[in-house]
Scaffold this motif. Sequence first.
Motif, PDB file in Angstrom:
ATOM      1  N   THR A   1     -25.161  44.228  -2.633  1.00 56.67           N
ATOM      2  CA  THR A   1     -23.970  43.384  -2.675  1.00 56.67           C
ATOM      3  C   THR A   1     -23.294  43.333  -1.311  1.00 56.67           C
ATOM      4  O   THR A   1     -23.889  43.706  -0.294  1.00 56.67           O
TER       5      THR A   1
ATOM      6  N   MET B   1     -23.377  40.251  -7.909  1.00 55.99           N
ATOM      7  CA  MET B   1     -21.997  40.017  -8.345  1.00 55.99           C
ATOM      8  C   MET B   1     -21.474  41.232  -9.124  1.00 55.99           C
ATOM      9  O   MET B   1     -20.270  41.520  -9.116  1.00 55.99           O
TER      10      MET B   1
ATOM     11  N   ILE C   1     -13.387  37.790  -8.829  1.00 58.33           N
ATOM     12  CA  ILE C   1     -13.964  39.097  -9.172  1.00 58.33           C
ATOM     13  C   ILE C   1     -12.844  40.039  -9.611  1.00 58.33           C
ATOM     14  O   ILE C   1     -12.998  40.826 -10.551  1.00 58.33           O
TER      15      ILE C   1
ATOM     16  N   ILE D   1     -17.903  34.129  -6.694  1.00 59.75           N
ATOM     17  CA  ILE D   1     -18.684  34.845  -5.685  1.00 59.75           C
ATOM     18  C   ILE D   1     -18.267  34.387  -4.281  1.00 59.75           C
ATOM     19  O   ILE D   1     -18.068  35.202  -3.381  1.00 59.75           O
TER      20      ILE D   1
END
Lengths: 366, 366
Positions: free
Chosen positions: B172, B148, B121, B282
């Motif tokens: 999230t 995400m 990420i 993720i």
Amino acid sequence: MKLETKIAKFTKPLYLESGRILEPWQIIYETYGELNENRDNVILITHALSGSHHAAGMYEGDRKPGWWDGLIGDGKAIDTTKYFVIATNVIGSCFGSTGPISPVYPGSSERYRLKFPVITIKDMVKAQKILLDSLGIKHLKSVIGGSMGGMQALRFAVDYPGFIEKIFPIATTYQTRPYVIAINKAMIEAVRSDCEFKNGNYDPKEIRKRGLKGLAAARMIGYLNYISPVTFDKKFGRDYVKTDGMFELFGRFQVESYLEYNGSNFPKWFDPLSYIYLLKAISLFDISRGFTSLKEAFSQIKDKLVLISFSGDTLFFPEEMREIKKYMDEVNGKSEYYEIKSDYGHDSFLVEIDKFEDIIKNELNN
Amino acid sequence: MKLETKIAKFTKPLYLESGRILEPWQIIYETYGELNENRDNVILITHALSGSHHAAGMYEGDRKPGWWDGLIGDGKAIDTTKYFVIATNVIGSCFGSTGPISPVYPGSSERYRLKFPVITIKDMVKAQKILLDSLGIKHLKSVIGGSMGGMQALRFAVDYPGFIEKIFPIATTYQTRPYVIAINKAMIEAVRSDCEFKNGNYDPKEIRKRGLKGLAAARMIGYLNYISPVTFDKKFGRDYVKTDGMFELFGRFQVESYLEYNGSNFPKWFDPLSYIYLLKAISLFDISRGFTSLKEAFSQIKDKLVLISFSGDTLFFPEEMREIKKYMDEVNGKSEYYEIKSDYGHDSFLVEIDKFEDIIKNELNN
């Protein structure tokens, strides 16, 4: 504890709910303890999806005992010094009862495979009832089962009223809800997506030796629903496998390694076609099929239900078992509902025996 | 609303968290509305696992608009008459940004495939920051994203403090929990179990034409967690497909037909390798990586967080977002937490826009 394995072979046709016929057919089962003279000390144990007739005890060379050994044995909650306990392997399964990898007729090298008829929970129970009849057992002290085993227990209560003193449906439902059907679907498609499944024409020996990735993936999907998110946290955290790279694509967290281990082992002891057939049986389960309403179905029950659910079960939610209790209060008035406080998840019925063994013991003794 | 698609190509290397380098690399993105003279009316939209840069609007011939069209547009909550909205496709994905099926160098017929580096990420966000820099954008009004996309929003807040006025992490978490890692693992293994995946050496054109059963099964696993058990009940009940037999092994409940449809379509528009790489990103997500503690990580944040969660989200639970709020209260004091009452499930952030659009509108206007 006296432990025996037997196979009962039937030449009379078994008429299935689908209209199809099994002929001949057989059931493998284990017994624990001794049948008394009146043949009225019998408890039937019904197993879950991946379970078998090997519910308790150990044979020479076994590394671990049967799946409900904590519950069944001399002096245990299901006391084999008092009761004669029978655990069968359901038809459709793969441990010795007739199933999709059975030969189409005795001695044939051809197996049923996808020509095997769809089996329902009702059929499983009918087959067990025929077995009990053949053993001269006219009355059961109890039927006890969790998950798919609980469906069988409930089905027994509805289909054979007056036959059982107390029925214990545990961690189960009265009607498989769409969410669980969806889980089953994903598992079935994971198996089918593996080319080695060969649309059911695989070599069972090869699969047991080499595994089947699609069935391993399916088993992983199962685990997502057998233990709760909280249990995943507690059991694994975000620990990473020491010898794997964090930035390797297939480097693994401990939880992944656990799933891989259990997933890849599964095809070594469970058959992919049986898996699909039993998932179908679970998806089709609806206690009201054949009746005009759920209430009518529950009205058939003449015996006492002892319902046990687990607060953290995310596969068959406690709400569903409370629904059963509600119906029973309306039509029968002879049921108990116990909700065990636990965040473990669906597999509580296998793992947290200490939390409900006393309920079973007390209910059996009263 | 002015709608444009652009590709930004970078020849300078992108240094990844793994130590690997992407060079050259590119990002595809869409913009909605007009950049003002001060270049300070910019909102960045970050997408979820299967999302893309096509967040809003329609091109000629499109059958449906972008995935957050209900939220982004003239006069909508993210008002394109006021804001210049940018939505990029993350690196690692398959809609035009550099990913595993990109050529290893421009013009090469060889694709990266499993040689593509693991993307995190942090890397996605870094790439987007470089894009923004290249556009001369020195400050963002907002970053808004769900799932995400919310991870990216949070990562932006930590990695580039002072760069954004308000950050909206929606549905999230701050650290992917073992349960979600397990779900991702089952999805990854479903893809890998399909022999047609060929260990990453499939022909992408063939897959898009013929599908990939393993990826279809993986998508089904996804759905089990995108909508809640209650939504499954409401949407499908136990309705059976009219033309299928109840006792056919592969006869389908409506819910199965729905999963089949969405599952089998998925490989037609999403690449299996990108799927695996993004799931890995993720699973690896942990806002505290590189810091000594979560508190230290959250201490980096200088801007305001607007946290939105959904009570029925069973993938990223509200508890996890309340944790973020707790940390923010400790270290920053400039956050808001909104918990939307809903039983729809994780996909609420895509489907139930009417339940949170006013929050975004008001927070953007204040």
